[in-house]
Design a protein around this motif. Structure first.
Motif, mmCIF file in Angstrom:
data_model
loop_
_atom_site.group_PDB
_atom_site.id
_atom_site.type_symbol
_atom_site.label_atom_id
_atom_site.label_comp_id
_atom_site.label_asym_id
_atom_site.label_seq_id
_atom_site.Cartn_x
_atom_site.Cartn_y
_atom_site.Cartn_z
ATOM 1 N N GLN A 14 0.840 -1.197 0.000
ATOM 2 C CA GLN A 14 0.000 0.000 0.000
ATOM 3 C C GLN A 14 0.871 1.240 0.000
ATOM 4 O O GLN A 14 1.749 1.390 0.827
ATOM 5 C CB GLN A 14 -0.911 0.036 1.224
ATOM 6 N N VAL A 15 0.590 2.098 -0.965
ATOM 7 C CA VAL A 15 1.285 3.376 -1.040
ATOM 8 C C VAL A 15 0.272 4.443 -0.662
ATOM 9 O O VAL A 15 -0.809 4.517 -1.239
ATOM 10 C CB VAL A 15 1.835 3.635 -2.458
ATOM 11 N N THR A 16 0.617 5.229 0.319
ATOM 12 C CA THR A 16 -0.294 6.287 0.740
ATOM 13 C C THR A 16 0.127 7.580 0.058
ATOM 14 O O THR A 16 1.194 8.121 0.360
ATOM 15 C CB THR A 16 -0.240 6.470 2.272
ATOM 16 N N PRO A 17 -0.689 8.042 -0.885
ATOM 17 C CA PRO A 17 -0.309 9.286 -1.553
ATOM 18 C C PRO A 17 -0.428 10.460 -0.584
ATOM 19 O O PRO A 17 -1.354 10.521 0.226
ATOM 20 C CB PRO A 17 -1.321 9.414 -2.686
ATOM 21 N N LYS A 18 0.531 11.343 -0.660
ATOM 22 C CA LYS A 18 0.524 12.521 0.196
ATOM 23 C C LYS A 18 0.104 13.715 -0.653
ATOM 24 O O LYS A 18 0.721 14.006 -1.668
ATOM 25 C CB LYS A 18 1.904 12.756 0.798
ATOM 26 N N LYS A 19 -0.965 14.357 -0.241
ATOM 27 C CA LYS A 19 -1.468 15.486 -1.004
ATOM 28 C C LYS A 19 -0.689 16.745 -0.652
ATOM 29 O O LYS A 19 -0.196 16.894 0.457
ATOM 30 C CB LYS A 19 -2.947 15.717 -0.698
ATOM 31 N N TYR A 20 -0.605 17.637 -1.625
ATOM 32 C CA TYR A 20 -0.013 18.930 -1.364
ATOM 33 C C TYR A 20 -0.963 19.719 -0.473
ATOM 34 O O TYR A 20 -2.181 19.621 -0.622
ATOM 35 C CB TYR A 20 0.211 19.698 -2.668
ATOM 36 N N PRO A 21 -0.427 20.521 0.434
ATOM 37 C CA PRO A 21 -1.321 21.283 1.306
ATOM 38 C C PRO A 21 -2.009 22.411 0.543
ATOM 39 O O PRO A 21 -1.481 22.921 -0.443
ATOM 40 C CB PRO A 21 -0.374 21.864 2.360
ATOM 41 N N ASN A 22 -3.190 22.775 1.002
ATOM 42 C CA ASN A 22 -3.865 23.941 0.471
ATOM 43 C C ASN A 22 -3.393 25.173 1.226
ATOM 44 O O ASN A 22 -2.895 25.070 2.352
ATOM 45 C CB ASN A 22 -5.384 23.799 0.615
ATOM 46 N N TYR A 23 -3.554 26.323 0.605
ATOM 47 C CA TYR A 23 -3.158 27.586 1.216
ATOM 48 C C TYR A 23 -4.341 28.538 1.257
ATOM 49 O O TYR A 23 -5.201 28.502 0.380
ATOM 50 C CB TYR A 23 -1.995 28.212 0.429
#
Length: 97
Positions: A14-23
């Motif tokens: 399982q690869v957990t994608p890391k989302k870019y943070p919102n600003y």
């Protein structure tokens, strides 16, 4: 002399994608921009901003001291922040949401 094969540890499949943070793009209250100017800038520079929503946010800026006018990816947030700032609005620094 015989050697037994080395067994590699199992990897997680399982690869957990890391989302870019919102600003957050935040407009601050000041003593020199008119309600009309703030409202016009929000409609002009923030995508899909309606006139009614811009008035609500302008009132929030005036009465609460600030309003979050847009939240999203950093690159777009930087653009909207820069455009509003160049139009004369007082802006808070970008911050991660």
């Amino acid at each position: 002399m015989t050697t037994s094969p080395t067994i590699a540890p199992e990897r997680s499949s399982q690869v957990t994608p890391k989302k870019y943070p919102n600003y957050k793009v935040i407009v601050l209250d000041d003593d020199f921009n008119t309600f009309q100017h703030v409202q016009n800038c929000l409609v002009k520079y923030i995508p899909n901003m309606t006139s009614d929503r811009a008035w609500e946010l302008t009132n929030q800026v005036h009465y609460e001291g600030q309003a979050i006018v847009w939240v999203g990816p950093q690159e777009q947030a930087e653009l909207y922040h820069q455009q509003l700032s160049r139009a004369g609005l007082t802006m808070a620094p970008l911050e991660a949401a």
